[in-house]
Design a protein around this motif. Structure first.
Motif, PDB file in Angstrom:
ATOM      1  N   ILE A  26      33.935  57.006  42.140  1.00 48.26           N
ATOM      2  CA  ILE A  26      33.482  56.007  42.776  1.00 48.26           C
ATOM      3  C   ILE A  26      34.181  54.700  41.979  1.00 48.26           C
ATOM      4  N   SER A  27      34.079  54.771  40.990  1.00 52.19           N
ATOM      5  CA  SER A  27      34.288  53.333  40.405  1.00 52.19           C
ATOM      6  C   SER A  27      35.846  53.135  40.542  1.00 52.19           C
ATOM      7  N   GLY A  28      36.742  54.261  40.714  1.00 53.23           N
ATOM      8  CA  GLY A  28      38.387  53.908  40.914  1.00 53.23           C
ATOM      9  C   GLY A  28      38.141  53.532  42.681  1.00 53.23           C
ATOM     10  N   GLY A  29      37.560  53.890  43.361  1.00 52.40           N
ATOM     11  CA  GLY A  29      37.442  53.763  44.715  1.00 52.40           C
ATOM     12  C   GLY A  29      37.130  52.346  45.125  1.00 52.40           C
ATOM     13  N   ILE A  30      35.959  52.064  44.634  1.00 49.48           N
ATOM     14  CA  ILE A  30      35.550  50.607  44.398  1.00 49.48           C
ATOM     15  C   ILE A  30      36.469  49.495  43.965  1.00 49.48           C
ATOM     16  N   THR A  31      36.956  49.925  42.781  1.00 51.48           N
ATOM     17  CA  THR A  31      37.903  49.142  42.116  1.00 51.48           C
ATOM     18  C   THR A  31      39.220  48.716  42.978  1.00 51.48           C
ATOM     19  N   HIS A  32      39.891  49.927  43.743  1.00 56.82           N
ATOM     20  CA  HIS A  32      41.010  49.675  44.706  1.00 56.82           C
ATOM     21  C   HIS A  32      40.504  49.112  45.883  1.00 56.82           C
ATOM     22  N   ALA A  33      39.319  49.287  46.139  1.00 54.28           N
ATOM     23  CA  ALA A  33      38.846  48.730  47.608  1.00 54.28           C
ATOM     24  C   ALA A  33      38.487  47.050  47.297  1.00 54.28           C
ATOM     25  N   CYS A  34      38.489  46.700  45.974  1.00 52.85           N
ATOM     26  CA  CYS A  34      38.768  45.152  45.696  1.00 52.85           C
ATOM     27  C   CYS A  34      39.596  44.553  46.021  1.00 52.85           C
ATOM     28  N   PHE A  35      40.802  45.384  45.957  1.00 52.89           N
ATOM     29  CA  PHE A  35      42.181  44.693  46.311  1.00 52.89           C
ATOM     30  C   PHE A  35      42.335  44.288  47.818  1.00 52.89           C
ATOM     31  N   GLY A  36      41.623  45.009  48.573  1.00 54.85           N
ATOM     32  CA  GLY A  36      41.543  44.572  50.011  1.00 54.85           C
ATOM     33  C   GLY A  36      40.817  43.146  50.091  1.00 54.85           C
ATOM     34  N   GLY A  37      39.788  42.803  49.430  1.00 51.84           N
ATOM     35  CA  GLY A  37      39.284  41.573  49.318  1.00 51.84           C
ATOM     36  C   GLY A  37      39.847  40.460  48.886  1.00 51.84           C
ATOM     37  N   GLY A  39      43.239  40.361  48.792  1.00 53.33           N
ATOM     38  CA  GLY A  39      44.485  40.112  49.716  1.00 53.33           C
ATOM     39  C   GLY A  39      43.827  39.344  50.847  1.00 53.33           C
ATOM     40  N   LEU A  40      42.697  39.553  51.410  1.00 52.60           N
ATOM     41  CA  LEU A  40      42.108  39.027  52.442  1.00 52.60           C
ATOM     42  C   LEU A  40      41.514  37.459  52.068  1.00 52.60           C
ATOM     43  N   GLY A  41      41.270  37.308  50.718  1.00 50.12           N
ATOM     44  CA  GLY A  41      40.981  35.975  50.337  1.00 50.12           C
ATOM     45  C   GLY A  41      42.163  34.973  50.254  1.00 50.12           C
ATOM     46  N   VAL A  46      40.233  31.589  50.944  1.00 53.55           N
ATOM     47  CA  VAL A  46      38.889  31.337  50.217  1.00 53.55           C
ATOM     48  C   VAL A  46      39.056  31.971  48.813  1.00 53.55           C
ATOM     49  N   SER A  47      38.119  31.977  47.882  1.00 55.69           N
ATOM     50  CA  SER A  47      37.997  32.676  46.883  1.00 55.69           C
ATOM     51  C   SER A  47      38.336  34.110  46.775  1.00 55.69           C
ATOM     52  N   PRO A  48      39.394  34.550  46.302  1.00 57.10           N
ATOM     53  CA  PRO A  48      39.550  35.943  46.117  1.00 57.10           C
ATOM     54  C   PRO A  48      38.396  36.609  45.492  1.00 57.10           C
ATOM     55  N   ILE A  49      37.896  36.304  44.422  1.00 57.02           N
ATOM     56  CA  ILE A  49      36.674  36.911  43.945  1.00 57.02           C
ATOM     57  C   ILE A  49      35.468  37.068  44.823  1.00 57.02           C
ATOM     58  N   VAL A  50      35.117  36.082  45.635  1.00 57.13           N
ATOM     59  CA  VAL A  50      33.945  36.393  46.595  1.00 57.13           C
ATOM     60  C   VAL A  50      34.476  37.459  47.580  1.00 57.13           C
TER      61      VAL A  50
END
Length: 255
Positions: A26-37, A39-41, A46-50
């Protein structure tokens, strides 16, 4: 150096829960899901971290809901958020106008991109995490090792699981700049695997993981300054060397 120490302690505490609940995937899944955020940022300006935080928390809660309410296998739910997050990230990074200079830092980590505000954020997060563990330690241990038994005992399993899932997501977002998306799983698992060689008790494992995480992270930092190699890769390399050496020592002691 203080920032790395703070990050290491928080990651070690979260990693102990992840290892105990067998949630490394799940840590891997969440980590790679962050890449979507991320890219959208970049695409929205807007702030990529947010945006990465929104994706991380959303994906972690999505896995929890799919596995608990809709009877979707947890590994299948993780695979879905992993793939969808990466796909969204690739699409929006491609659609973003111009070159994205910070992308490599998020993918592979760069300690130079960590700001004073990042350190304050992680310090506050770590303090909250320590207080939460201190107040709910016995319940966290029960949920980590046997959720069904914890439910029978009337413990707040849903609350603890949700809180820890969100804590994992936030820890991942805050740590991305240090080791990057590609190497983050190792920081949440290798110190715990090393400590597991010597102890199987949650509290002892967590404390030993904090020490190992501190030693490995600071060792990687000093080595990177000496031989001019990226800090993130050396931190993982130091953890791997420590794991092999500890494994050899434990086998030797058994014989």
């Amino acid at each position: 150096m203080i920032g790395i120490a703070i990050i290491s302690v928080a990651a070690a505490m979260i990693g102990t829960y992840i290892i105990s609940r067998r949630l490394v995937a799940i840590s891997g899944g969440i980590t790679h899901a962050c890449f979507g955020g991320l890219g959208l940022g970049y695409f929205l300006g807007v702030s990529p971290i947010v945006m990465a935080t929104v994706f991380a928390v959303g994906s972690s809660l999505g896995v929890e809901v799919m596995s608990s309410r809709y009877r979707v296998r947890e590994d299948s739910a993780i695979a879905v958020v992993w793939a969808v997050g990466m796909a969204i990230g690739v699409i929006f990074v491609f659609l973003s106008p111009g070159y994205v200079p910070e992308l490599n830092s998020f993918l592979f980590g760069n300690i130079l991109t960590i700001s004073r505000n990042d350190l304050w954020a992680f310090a506050v997060y770590t303090i909250i995490l320590i207080v939460f563990f201190a107040r709910r330690f016995n319940v966290i241990v029960s949920v980590a090792f046997d959720r069904d038994f914890a439910k029978v005992q009337g413990l707040p399993v849903t609350y603890i699981s949700t809180a820890m899932t969100v804590a994992i997501a936030i820890c991942i977002v805050l740590t991305i700049k240090l080791v990057g998306i590609m190497l983050l799983m190792s920081m949440l698992s290798l110190p715990q695997l090393i400590s597991e060689i010597f102890t199987s008790r949650f509290k002892s494992m967590m404390l030993l993981s904090c020490i190992i995480s501190l030693v490995g992270s600071l060792g990687g930092l000093f080595l990177s300054a000496y031989i001019n190699v990226p800090c993130s890769a050396l931190i993982v390399g130091v953890f791997c060397v420590m794991f092999v050496m500890c494994k050899i020592v434990s086998l030797w002691l058994k014989h």
